[in-house]
Each structure stands twice: as structure tokens, then as C-alpha cells.
Design a protein around this motif. Structure first.
Motif, PDB file in Angstrom:
ATOM      1  N   ILE A  55       0.737  -1.132  -0.128  1.00  0.00           N
ATOM      2  CA  ILE A  55       0.003  -0.077   0.073  1.00  0.00           C
ATOM      3  C   ILE A  55       0.989   1.183   0.031  1.00  0.00           C
ATOM      4  O   ILE A  55       1.600   1.610   0.978  1.00  0.00           O
ATOM      5  N   GLN A  78      -6.264  -8.713   4.636  1.00  0.00           N
ATOM      6  CA  GLN A  78      -6.165  -7.555   5.121  1.00  0.00           C
ATOM      7  C   GLN A  78      -4.665  -7.438   6.046  1.00  0.00           C
ATOM      8  O   GLN A  78      -4.366  -8.376   6.727  1.00  0.00           O
ATOM      9  N   ASP A 102     -13.187  -0.379   9.980  1.00  0.00           N
ATOM     10  CA  ASP A 102     -13.595  -0.491   8.598  1.00  0.00           C
ATOM     11  C   ASP A 102     -12.136  -0.431   7.758  1.00  0.00           C
ATOM     12  O   ASP A 102     -11.511   0.528   7.919  1.00  0.00           O
ATOM     13  N   TYR A 103     -11.981  -1.487   7.235  1.00  0.00           N
ATOM     14  CA  TYR A 103     -10.541  -1.656   6.322  1.00  0.00           C
ATOM     15  C   TYR A 103     -10.277  -0.527   5.454  1.00  0.00           C
ATOM     16  O   TYR A 103      -8.990  -0.069   5.407  1.00  0.00           O
ATOM     17  N   THR A 104     -11.336  -0.251   4.537  1.00  0.00           N
ATOM     18  CA  THR A 104     -11.316   0.680   3.775  1.00  0.00           C
ATOM     19  C   THR A 104     -10.712   2.067   4.169  1.00  0.00           C
ATOM     20  O   THR A 104      -9.911   2.844   3.844  1.00  0.00           O
ATOM     21  N   GLN A 105     -11.631   2.492   5.158  1.00  0.00           N
ATOM     22  CA  GLN A 105     -11.081   3.746   6.019  1.00  0.00           C
ATOM     23  C   GLN A 105      -9.738   3.796   6.653  1.00  0.00           C
ATOM     24  O   GLN A 105      -9.118   4.759   6.746  1.00  0.00           O
ATOM     25  N   ARG A 106      -9.613   2.363   7.070  1.00  0.00           N
ATOM     26  CA  ARG A 106      -8.092   2.197   7.644  1.00  0.00           C
ATOM     27  C   ARG A 106      -6.898   2.963   6.525  1.00  0.00           C
ATOM     28  O   ARG A 106      -5.960   3.453   6.961  1.00  0.00           O
ATOM     29  N   ILE A 107      -7.289   2.290   5.433  1.00  0.00           N
ATOM     30  CA  ILE A 107      -6.209   2.419   4.364  1.00  0.00           C
ATOM     31  C   ILE A 107      -6.302   3.762   3.934  1.00  0.00           C
ATOM     32  O   ILE A 107      -5.177   4.375   3.751  1.00  0.00           O
ATOM     33  N   GLN A 108      -7.663   4.271   3.889  1.00  0.00           N
ATOM     34  CA  GLN A 108      -7.616   5.947   3.566  1.00  0.00           C
ATOM     35  C   GLN A 108      -6.887   6.633   4.590  1.00  0.00           C
ATOM     36  O   GLN A 108      -6.101   7.620   4.111  1.00  0.00           O
ATOM     37  N   LYS A 111      -3.051   6.541   4.125  1.00  0.00           N
ATOM     38  CA  LYS A 111      -2.560   7.312   2.767  1.00  0.00           C
ATOM     39  C   LYS A 111      -2.759   8.824   3.126  1.00  0.00           C
ATOM     40  O   LYS A 111      -1.904   9.635   2.608  1.00  0.00           O
TER      41      LYS A 111
END
Length: 207
Positions: A55, A78, A102-108, A111
Motif C-alpha cells: 500500500i 487485510q 472499517d478496513y477501507t477507512q483504515r487504508i484511507q 494514505k
């Protein structure tokens, strides 16, 4: 109308099998984003596990490296998915953001703060999730990734296995600073407060 079930065939010809094996083992994950699931399936059939693609983007400023995903992470696909792993709680505490599952929010979030993630091992054999059980490992191409992302200012290793492998791959005199941080794994029985304090080191390199 019936649809045919998709299947992945392993060649029986030894030369073809060797070529396929070399392709998956020698091609880094970040060059195979669309083939990652096939690669993972193939390695599982060879009794091996594989890491995830990194990532990372052009704005990343620090790179955090683990060893290779644990069993729970592989199941969920994940990074740091085990509920007792403190990685995400530490990161969200450090950047003063509300914690989320929430994994998507974690990645956001990582970043947003220019944090990149990857692992030092591309594939290996391992029973369970212990680093001490890792056998016949193949390294990720860390140096090549760093060359493609010149904004990275520092490397942080999540645990001793990662640190040891990075020093072997990049050398002790690498152009970027390399820091050893306590493993966020529940198997590393240090208090959350102590881990959090040591992990504050990354804040020196974040905008």
C-alpha cells in the motif's frame, strides 16, 4: 444458461511447472496487482503463503515493513487483521484520528498521513503465524520499491524478523534510516502503552 466454473490448472510437465514457479517467486507482488489472487492460490497449492501488494503511492513518506501476514490477515486479505494486533490502534492513536474497524477507512487514513505498508517476505512456508516457523522464504524487492518511490524518508520495521531481513536486503549503511519498532503482534507481550511510546518515533517523519 449455465456458466462454466473458473479453474486454475497446475501444469504436470516439469519444465512448465518450473517456469510457472519461477515466474511467481521472482515477480514482486507490486508488479502483479491483478494476478495477486492467482499467485496466492498457486502458492497455497504448493504449501506456501504469500504477502499482499504494498500500500504505497507517490505521496508516501515512511514505509512500515512487517514480516509476512499472519493466518487471520491471510483469511481476511487485510494487513494486521488479527483483533489483538495493536497496529491499527497505535496508528490511529498517533495521528489522533477516531479508531475504526472499517478496513477501507483504515487504508484511507494511512494514505492521508503518507504512510506506506508492505512486508519483507514475498512468500514462504509457515505453520501458524509465528515468525520462528518461517521456512524457505523468498524476499520482496524492497530496494526496487524504494527506488520507484523517492519520497520515502525512513523505514520502520514492525518487529525483529522484519528488521533482520531488511538489514540483510538493504545493508546496514543504506541511504535511508531504518528503525526497529516493537512488534504490534499479540505474541510480543509488551504493554500497549510501551509499544505506543516507542512507535511515536514515526511522528518525526510525518508532515
Amino acid at each position: 444458461m449455465q456458466t462454466k466454473e473458473a479453474r486454475f490448472f497446475i501444469p504436470k510437465n516439469p519444465i512448465a511447472l518450473a517456469n510457472l514457479n519461477n515466474f511467481f517467486l521472482q515477480t514482486p507482488s507490486f508488479q502483479l496487482p491483478h494476478l495477486q489472487e492467482i499467485k496466492s492460490l498457486y502458492l497455497m497449492m504448493q504449501n506456501r503463503i504469500s504477502s499482499f501488494p504494498p500500500i504505497i503511492d507517490a505521496h508516501s513518506e515512511i514505509l512500515i515493513l512487517g514480516s509476512i501476514p499472519g493466518v487471520k490477515s491471510l483469511e481476511k486479505q487485510q494487513y494486521y487483521a488479527h483483533p489483538q494486533n495493536k497496529f491499527w490502534k497505535i496508528i490511529f492513536e498517533l495521528v489522533s484520528e477516531p479508531f475504526t474497524e472499517d478496513y477501507t477507512q483504515r487504508i484511507q487514513t494511512i494514505k492521508k498521513y503518507h504512510i506506506a505498508l508492505w512486508d519483507v517476505i514475498d512468500s514462504c512456508e509457515r505453520k501458524g503465524s509465528l515468525d520462528s516457523e518461517i521456512r524457505n522464504e523468498e524476499a520482496n524487492q524492497i530496494a526496487e520499491l524504494l527506488e520507484q518511490h523517492p519520497n520515502i524518508k525512513a523505514i520502520f520495521c514492525n518487529g525483529g524478523k522484519s528488521y533482520k531481513n531488511v538489514q540483510k536486503l538493504l545493508g546496514k549503511d543504506y541511504k535511508l534510516p531504518i528503525f526497529l519498532l516493537p512488534s504490534t503482534s499479540p505474541l510480543h507481550t509488551v504493554s500497549f502503552e510501551k509499544k505506543l511510546e516507542d512507535w511515536k518515533r514515526i511522528l518525526e517523519f510525518l508532515v
